[in-house]
Design an enzyme around this catalytic site. Structure first.
Site, PDB file in Angstrom:
ATOM      1  N   ASP A   1     -21.700 -21.515 -47.024  1.00 57.81           N
ATOM      2  CA  ASP A   1     -20.689 -20.322 -47.469  1.00 57.81           C
ATOM      3  C   ASP A   1     -19.506 -20.797 -47.839  1.00 57.81           C
ATOM      4  OD1 ASP A   1     -22.780 -18.790 -46.293  1.00 57.81           O
ATOM      5  OD2 ASP A   1     -21.751 -18.473 -44.337  1.00 57.81           O
TER       6      ASP A   1
ATOM      7  N   GLY B   1     -21.370 -17.872 -36.911  1.00 54.57           N
ATOM      8  CA  GLY B   1     -19.946 -17.800 -36.573  1.00 54.57           C
ATOM      9  C   GLY B   1     -19.650 -18.281 -35.213  1.00 54.57           C
TER      10      GLY B   1
ATOM     11  N   GLY C   1     -25.132 -21.049 -36.396  1.00 55.22           N
ATOM     12  CA  GLY C   1     -24.776 -22.247 -35.455  1.00 55.22           C
ATOM     13  C   GLY C   1     -24.961 -23.428 -35.695  1.00 55.22           C
TER      14      GLY C   1
ATOM     15  N   ARG D   1     -37.920 -21.806 -33.328  1.00 55.91           N
ATOM     16  CA  ARG D   1     -39.362 -22.085 -32.323  1.00 55.91           C
ATOM     17  C   ARG D   1     -40.180 -20.810 -32.258  1.00 55.91           C
ATOM     18  NH1 ARG D   1     -39.602 -26.837 -29.365  1.00 55.91           N
ATOM     19  NH2 ARG D   1     -37.934 -27.961 -29.134  1.00 55.91           N
TER      20      ARG D   1
ATOM     21  N   LYS E   1     -23.983 -11.825 -50.280  1.00 63.16           N
ATOM     22  CA  LYS E   1     -24.594 -10.808 -49.251  1.00 63.16           C
ATOM     23  C   LYS E   1     -24.184  -9.349 -49.534  1.00 63.16           C
ATOM     24  CE  LYS E   1     -23.617 -14.159 -45.493  1.00 63.16           C
ATOM     25  NZ  LYS E   1     -25.103 -14.565 -44.904  1.00 63.16           N
TER      26      LYS E   1
ATOM     27  N   GLY F   1     -22.581 -21.787 -42.364  1.00 60.93           N
ATOM     28  CA  GLY F   1     -21.410 -21.174 -42.711  1.00 60.93           C
ATOM     29  C   GLY F   1     -20.092 -21.636 -42.337  1.00 60.93           C
ATOM     30  N   SER F   2     -19.700 -21.298 -40.996  1.00 59.26           N
ATOM     31  CA  SER F   2     -18.405 -21.661 -40.672  1.00 59.26           C
ATOM     32  C   SER F   2     -18.309 -23.238 -40.321  1.00 59.26           C
ATOM     33  CB  SER F   2     -17.931 -20.952 -39.367  1.00 59.26           C
ATOM     34  OG  SER F   2     -18.164 -19.449 -39.512  1.00 59.26           O
TER      35      SER F   2
END
Length: 287
Positions: free
Chosen positions: A21, A150, A211, A162, A78, A232-233
């Site tokens: 991102d 995030g 995550g 999983r 997005k 992302g973050s």
């Protein structure tokens, strides 16, 4: 080759890579220099979307175009779930991929976009096999397990990857005459259920998102069976984005080399701040 097969083939080209991102052209260049296979152009990264609340929408076309002009790797953007008009705009911009994303606010709580009507390949999120197959039946060319974007917390990402892979494994062990009942339980078309059982995997690439904040996180989900990762973050909320970007790319490519993982994990500085208690779960959107 039909259009659907072409779109799936384009997504296959990203396999084994990292998609990052970015919110500026400079960040896009950092991602490209680090070895990212694509970037996701956003006005806010997921941690900032989560913090600010309110309604989150498609990014400004001007920002997306500036990012596209700054790099040679593919650029994604997005749209809100169900918002086909936003998708039409992105297709007119000639983005390389469209992500129908639960990270943004939901535009239509009843229907996802009919992605078969578009020439641009779509990415969609899923928390389980039924969700993944429904998105593929709508025309998705890539699935990403949702995780919780995030947060910097890998727990939901591992749970979802999983779940998807274990349900695929169960399908491969089912008898042919059991598959129609499995399809009904999954809420998915029988032809896709049969194809998945035959292949032993999804008929499209399966990335993990939500995550991932460290090289070890990336290695974990790759070892679990992911085809690649979205970050992302985790990059640009870290202390040293250039170092984290390069390290996560290396960890994704050589995810089973513990010596390399130890080496690239050294002296990176502070990872992004994490969030473990969530009032809003993005992954519950658009099932």
């Amino acid at each position: 080759m039909g259009l659907d097969n072409l779109k799936v083939g384009l997504a296959q080209m990203l396999k084994g890579g990292v998609i990052m991102d970015v919110v500026t052209p400079d960040q896009a260049k950092i991602a490209e220099d680090a070895g990212a296979v694509a970037v996701m152009a956003l006005e806010k990264i997921p941690s900032d979307i989560r913090a600010s609340g309110g309604v989150s929408r498609m990014s400004d076309p001007g920002l997306i175009e500036r990012v596209m002009d700054s790099v040679s790797i593919p650029v994604m953007a997005k749209v809100r779930i169900g918002h086909f008009a936003e998708a039409q705009i992105l297709q007119s911009l000639k983005v390389d991929y469209i992500d129908e994303s639960e990270v943004l606010s939901v535009a239509d709580s009843s229907y996802h976009i009919d992605k078969r009507k578009f020439t641009v390949p779509f990415v969609c999120g899923a928390t389980n096999l039924g969700e993944a197959l429904r998105r593929i039946s709508e025309g998705a060319s890539m699935i990403r397990s949702k995780g919780e974007a995030g947060t910097g917390d890998i727990a939901q990402a591992t749970k979802h990857i999983r779940a998807i892979l274990s349900e695929i494994s169960a399908l491969t062990q089912a008898r042919e005459d059991e598959l129609p009942a499995r399809a009904r339980k999954l809420g998915a078309p029988i032809d896709l259920v049969r194809e998945t059982a035959r292949l032993g995997r999804l008929p499209v690439v399966l990335f993990t998102a939500g995550g991932i904040a460290t090289p070890a996180d990336s290695s974990l989900v790759m070892q679990l069976g992911s085809d690649g990762v979205f970050v992302g973050s985790g990059i640009f909320k870290s202390e040293d984005p250039k170092a984290y970007a390069a390290a996560i790319v290396q960890a994704t490519a050589q995810y089973d080399d513990a010596d390399l993982l130890a080496r690239v994990s050294r002296n990176l500085g502070q990872a992004m701040p994490g969030v473990s208690n969530l009032d809003v779960r993005f992954s519950n959107r658009g099932v």
